[in-house]
Design an enzyme around this catalytic site. Structure first.
Site, PDB file in Angstrom:
ATOM      1  CG  HIS A  13       9.344   3.947  -2.926  1.00  0.00           C
ATOM      2  ND1 HIS A  13       9.089   4.536  -1.705  1.00  0.00           N
ATOM      3  CD2 HIS A  13       9.039   2.639  -2.754  1.00  0.00           C
ATOM      4  CE1 HIS A  13       8.649   3.630  -0.848  1.00  0.00           C
ATOM      5  NE2 HIS A  13       8.607   2.464  -1.480  1.00  0.00           N
ATOM      6  CG  HIS A  15       8.128  -2.420  -2.993  1.00  0.00           C
ATOM      7  ND1 HIS A  15       8.687  -2.771  -1.790  1.00  0.00           N
ATOM      8  CD2 HIS A  15       7.559  -1.201  -2.815  1.00  0.00           C
ATOM      9  CE1 HIS A  15       8.457  -1.801  -0.901  1.00  0.00           C
ATOM     10  NE2 HIS A  15       7.778  -0.842  -1.505  1.00  0.00           N
ATOM     11  CE  LYS A  99      11.254   3.004   3.062  1.00  0.00           C
ATOM     12  NZ  LYS A  99      10.544   2.494   1.884  1.00  0.00           N
ATOM     13  CG  HIS A 136       6.708   3.276   5.587  1.00  0.00           C
ATOM     14  ND1 HIS A 136       6.165   2.621   4.512  1.00  0.00           N
ATOM     15  CD2 HIS A 136       5.676   3.492   6.454  1.00  0.00           C
ATOM     16  CE1 HIS A 136       4.868   2.451   4.707  1.00  0.00           C
ATOM     17  NE2 HIS A 136       4.546   2.961   5.895  1.00  0.00           N
ATOM     18  CG  HIS A 174       5.220   5.947   0.469  1.00  0.00           C
ATOM     19  ND1 HIS A 174       5.228   6.328   1.786  1.00  0.00           N
ATOM     20  CD2 HIS A 174       5.723   4.689   0.457  1.00  0.00           C
ATOM     21  CE1 HIS A 174       5.711   5.356   2.534  1.00  0.00           C
ATOM     22  NE2 HIS A 174       6.018   4.338   1.739  1.00  0.00           N
ATOM     23  CG  LEU A 218      -0.553   0.273   4.774  1.00  0.00           C
ATOM     24  CD1 LEU A 218      -0.039  -0.797   5.735  1.00  0.00           C
ATOM     25  CD2 LEU A 218      -1.482   1.236   5.506  1.00  0.00           C
ATOM     26  CG  ASP A 246       5.147   2.289  -2.295  1.00  0.00           C
ATOM     27  OD1 ASP A 246       6.007   1.397  -2.143  1.00  0.00           O
ATOM     28  OD2 ASP A 246       4.204   2.475  -1.503  1.00  0.00           O
ATOM     29  CG  HIS A 250       1.047  -7.521  -2.556  1.00  0.00           C
ATOM     30  ND1 HIS A 250       1.872  -8.154  -1.649  1.00  0.00           N
ATOM     31  CD2 HIS A 250       1.157  -6.194  -2.311  1.00  0.00           C
ATOM     32  CE1 HIS A 250       2.451  -7.240  -0.883  1.00  0.00           C
ATOM     33  NE2 HIS A 250       2.036  -6.047  -1.263  1.00  0.00           N
TER      34      HIS A 250
END
Length: 342
Positions: A13, A15, A99, A136, A174, A218, A246, A250
């Site tokens: 998982h 990003h 997803k 999710h 997660h 989250l 996860d 940012h």
């Protein structure tokens, strides 16, 4: 134990965004992991095989020279996804899952599913061709407490979904609660990923000495009893639970403002954080299977053959990672941890 050599793990998982951030963060993952399930929540999201192929090429172009890494692509499930999209995904060979985001549940989830039953035709085909669904698992109802969203999602959506499609393979992403652990243990064809932040921290980390936005993700961190349940699941040796960071980059300015983004950046030091958590639980002997075996087994992919070595040697997590116009703050930045890659 001063040294730990394990089969090279995968991140199930991840990003990595796109553009300049992609080029900054991908080498951190490549240094530790042989493969990763790539999340599709770009702006706009990755909804078709053609979009996934183009994104995959951008990822491959960002892999540091001389290093090996395989991006495992996913498609973003929407109200408009069709059975034809599932057949095309399977035929591509590089799209490994779809997803599911409830609309508005997390970062870039505005295109998400508004009513899960709208996707039943898609789930029927996914079950038939054995393509996994990544979930999710949070409701977005404003009247549900943020700390209860996972529990309510299980009761309201996941249990009925499994009743309708018992053979559909699902990864509950997660997980953060004892409720999720119990659901995964009891459900057929269901596994779960576990992040380093949910192993190491409870919700107190969000508020120690003030509001700490770099611990905000989250699903949100939960109470200590839930953290303990997650640790017990991860270190149990049960193949239903495996590694998924996860990791979500940012920029500092997007985290430290009046409405900061959700997501913890852990790709820089993920495997070391997992080692820290497993050592605390006196379960370092269980880390290899959790990190390197159970994920590929569930996805029906071969296990890796290369190895990676961690050594016990204290180092300080960087307080920030420079970007062209901003910076990233890693999870637990500035803190000293005890494991690093040899």
């Amino acid at each position: 134990m001063q040294k730990l050599t394990i089969t090279q793990p995968d991140d199930w998982h991840l990003h990595i965004r796109d553009g300049a951030i992609l080029k900054t963060v991908l080498p951190h993952t490549v240094r530790q992991f042989a493969r990763a399930i790539i999340m599709p929540n770009l702006k706009p999201p990755v909804r078709s095989v053609d979009e996934a192929a183009a994104y995959r090429e951008r990822i491959i172009a960002a892999i540091p020279a001389g290093q090996q890494f395989e991006p495992l692509m996913t498609l973003y499930l929407t109200d408009n996804t069709t059975p034809k999209d599932i057949i095309a995904a399977l035929a591509s060979g590089f799209v490994k899952a779809l997803k599911y985001y409830p609309a508005g549940a997390t970062t870039n989830s505005d295109f998400g599913v508004t009513d899960i039953r709208r996707c039943d035709r898609v789930f029927e085909v996914m079950e038939e061709v054995d393509l996994p669904l990544l979930v999710h698992g949070e409701v977005t109802d404003k009247d549900v407490d943020v700390f209860d969203r996972e529990k309510v999602f299980i009761e309201k959506y996941l249990l009925p979904l499994k009743q309708r499609f018992p053979k559909l393979r699902i990864v509950f992403e997660h997980i953060t609660t004892s409720d999720a652990v119990n659901f995964v243990l009891e459900a057929e064809n269901v596994a779960a990923t576990i992040t380093p932040q949910h192993l190491l921290f409870n919700r107190n980390a969000l508020f120690q000495g003030g509001l700490r936005p770099h611990f905000y993700c989250l699903p949100i961190l939960k109470g200590e009893e839930h953290r303990q349940a997650i640790v017990e699941a991860a270190t149990s040796g049960n193949p239903k639970f495996f590694l998924g960071t996860d990791s979500a980059p940012h920029t500092r300015n997007n985290k430290e403002n009046s409405c900061g983004c959700a997501g913890c950046y852990s790709a820089l030091h993920a495997l070391m954080l997992y080692a820290e958590a497993f050592e605390r639980a006196d379960a370092l002997d269980k880390l290899e299977a959790f990190a390197s075996f159970y994920g590929p087994d569930f996805y029906r992919l071969p296990r890796n053959t290369e190895q990676i070595t961690l050594v016990k040697s204290a180092w300080q997590i960087p307080a920030h990672i420079p970007l062209i116009e901003s910076e990233l703050v890693p999870l637990w930045g500035g803190h000293e941890i005890m494991w690093q890659i040899q």
